[in-house]
Design a protein around this motif. Structure first.
Motif, PDB file in Angstrom:
ATOM      1  N   GLY A   1     -10.326 -32.925  -7.070  1.00 56.18           N
ATOM      2  CA  GLY A   1     -10.702 -34.200  -7.654  1.00 56.18           C
ATOM      3  C   GLY A   1     -10.611 -34.190  -9.165  1.00 56.18           C
ATOM      4  O   GLY A   1      -9.780 -33.495  -9.758  1.00 56.18           O
ATOM      5  N   THR A   2     -11.484 -34.937  -9.807  1.00 51.31           N
ATOM      6  CA  THR A   2     -11.470 -35.121 -11.251  1.00 51.31           C
ATOM      7  C   THR A   2     -12.423 -34.141 -11.936  1.00 51.31           C
ATOM      8  O   THR A   2     -13.525 -33.891 -11.443  1.00 51.31           O
ATOM      9  CB  THR A   2     -11.904 -36.562 -11.597  1.00 51.31           C
ATOM     10  OG1 THR A   2     -11.015 -37.476 -10.951  1.00 51.31           O
ATOM     11  CG2 THR A   2     -11.869 -36.796 -13.099  1.00 51.31           C
TER      12      THR A   2
ATOM     13  N   LEU B   1     -15.224 -33.036 -14.300  1.00 53.42           N
ATOM     14  CA  LEU B   1     -16.395 -33.676 -14.885  1.00 53.42           C
ATOM     15  C   LEU B   1     -16.905 -32.919 -16.097  1.00 53.42           C
ATOM     16  O   LEU B   1     -17.140 -33.496 -17.153  1.00 53.42           O
ATOM     17  CB  LEU B   1     -17.516 -33.754 -13.830  1.00 53.42           C
ATOM     18  CG  LEU B   1     -17.197 -34.538 -12.550  1.00 53.42           C
ATOM     19  CD1 LEU B   1     -18.285 -34.318 -11.507  1.00 53.42           C
ATOM     20  CD2 LEU B   1     -17.038 -36.016 -12.869  1.00 53.42           C
TER      21      LEU B   1
ATOM     22  N   CYS C   1     -15.927 -30.253 -10.744  1.00 56.76           N
ATOM     23  CA  CYS C   1     -15.075 -31.395 -10.397  1.00 56.76           C
ATOM     24  C   CYS C   1     -15.764 -32.264  -9.335  1.00 56.76           C
ATOM     25  O   CYS C   1     -16.725 -31.841  -8.689  1.00 56.76           O
ATOM     26  CB  CYS C   1     -13.737 -30.905  -9.858  1.00 56.76           C
ATOM     27  SG  CYS C   1     -12.858 -29.769 -10.948  1.00 56.76           S
ATOM     28  N   THR C   2     -15.233 -33.452  -9.126  1.00 61.57           N
ATOM     29  CA  THR C   2     -15.811 -34.351  -8.118  1.00 61.57           C
ATOM     30  C   THR C   2     -15.673 -33.792  -6.703  1.00 61.57           C
ATOM     31  O   THR C   2     -16.433 -34.171  -5.814  1.00 61.57           O
ATOM     32  CB  THR C   2     -15.135 -35.731  -8.184  1.00 61.57           C
ATOM     33  OG1 THR C   2     -13.711 -35.564  -8.048  1.00 61.57           O
ATOM     34  CG2 THR C   2     -15.446 -36.429  -9.497  1.00 61.57           C
ATOM     35  N   GLY C   3     -14.709 -32.858  -6.497  1.00 60.22           N
ATOM     36  CA  GLY C   3     -14.492 -32.310  -5.161  1.00 60.22           C
ATOM     37  C   GLY C   3     -14.751 -30.823  -5.042  1.00 60.22           C
ATOM     38  O   GLY C   3     -14.294 -30.194  -4.085  1.00 60.22           O
TER      39      GLY C   3
END
Length: 343
Positions: free
Chosen positions: A160-161, A163, A263-265
């Motif tokens: 994901g993104t 953070l 990360c988001t994931g």
């Protein structure tokens, strides 16, 4: 760029410029690569450093290379016997020595930090472009399979993104460098955060994959002439947040690092030198090791770049990126943590 080396060609003829402790660390791996590399010359003005360097050849049953203490003489008299150089000298010498070697027609592996500031970085990029020769900055992280794999994972979107990124580097650096050139500002360009900490700044920027836009930082010299402790917070172009912490005043011989990318994931954990790589995704009880190819270090990776086997993961643009970040950290620290723009 130098043409790709075929498996049946002779070993690359190289010279070490500088034979101090860090050069000797690299040499211990390079003598294991005699099928690809021949250390033909060294350039070292210190007889003691050259003698210590030669001991490694003696231990390996190899003939030590000839020492030509003056770089201009080495390039003038022996350029036809060389393909590449590995420059491992005090930071203030990097720009002039790399420039001379590139202009002489050699490919260059240049020890970190690449240069002293962003202006020198821009000028060295122009020399690279004008000569068409290969220039690789010798960052352990950028040239490690661990950090290259981590970059691929992060750029793929698998986690994901990004953070936050949190990084820490620590070492008994102050005691180990007291009385040496590394604590002379005019020669070193900075202290712990620019020396060992350069690995942290560079690896974090590699993993981020985007520019820093703002930085706030604090440096503490702890009675020395250069920084010993450092802390910085930064914001990336995407808005992701970064924290950097460097402690150079631990007991002697203590050294280590950690870099966590949230990360988001999921998350990645590595080190500033690429000494490990772990990943944790939803459902995993804890971070698990990520398998990566084996490596014999920066010189082996430099040869892979030179042969066209991998893209250059650490071109001088990486050195410019780090120089701009370091310039911003210093500017903020001079203003007691005032937020400054990077570059």
């Amino acid at each position: 760029m130098t043409s790709a080396q075929q498996p049946d060609t002779k070993p690359v003829q190289m010279a070490f410029v500088g034979t101090g402790g860090m050069a000797r660390n690299h040499l211990r791996r390079i003598v294991q690569q005699q099928d690809t590399t021949n250390v033909a010359f060294v350039c070292e003005p210190s007889p003691n450093a050259y003698e210590a360097f030669c001991e490694i050849f003696d231990e390996a049953g190899l003939t030590p290379p000839t020492n030509v203490p003056d770089l201009a003489e080495l390039l003038d008299k022996h350029i036809d016997e060389l393909d590449a150089v590995f420059i491992i000298t005090p930071h203030v010498l990097h720009f002039s020595q790399a420039k001379a070697c590139l202009e002489a027609g050699l490919d260059v592996l240049l020890e970190k930090p690449m240069v002293m500031n962003a202006q020198e970085a821009r000028e060295l990029i122009a020399v690279r472009d004008r000569t068409g020769k290969l220039l690789v900055v010798s960052f352990n992280g950028s040239l490690s399979p661990q950090i290259r794999t981590a970059e691929r994972i992060l750029r793929s979107g698998e986690l994901g993104t990004i953070l936050n990124i949190h990084a820490v580097a620590y070492q008994g650096w102050k005691a180990g460098t007291t009385g040496l050139w590394r604590q002379v500002p005019e020669i070193a360009g900075g202290g712990f955060l620019f020396d060992t900490g350069a690995h942290m700044l560079n690896t974090v920027a590699d993993l981020a994959g985007e520019d820093f836009v703002e930085v706030a930082a604090w440096l503490d010299n702890r009675g020395a002439a250069v920084d010993i402790l450092g802390a910085a917070i930064g914001r990336l172009a995407s808005g992701a947040l970064v924290t950097l912490s460097g402690c150079g005043e631990l007991p002697p011989k203590m050294i280590g690092s950690d870099v966590s990318v949230f990360c988001t994931g999921g998350l990645l954990q590595t080190g500033i030198w690429g000494e490990k790589l772990l990943m944790q995704k939803p459902g995993d009880a804890m971070p698990e090791p990520v398998e990566v190819p084996a490596s014999l270090g920066q010189w082996q990776q430099f040869l892979a770049v030179r042969a066209g086997e991998i893209p250059n993961p650490c071109p001088p643009e990486v050195g410019l990126r780090m120089a701009k970040l370091w310039d911003a950290i210093q500017a903020s620290a001079r203003q007691n943590g005032q937020v400054v723009k990077v570059g």
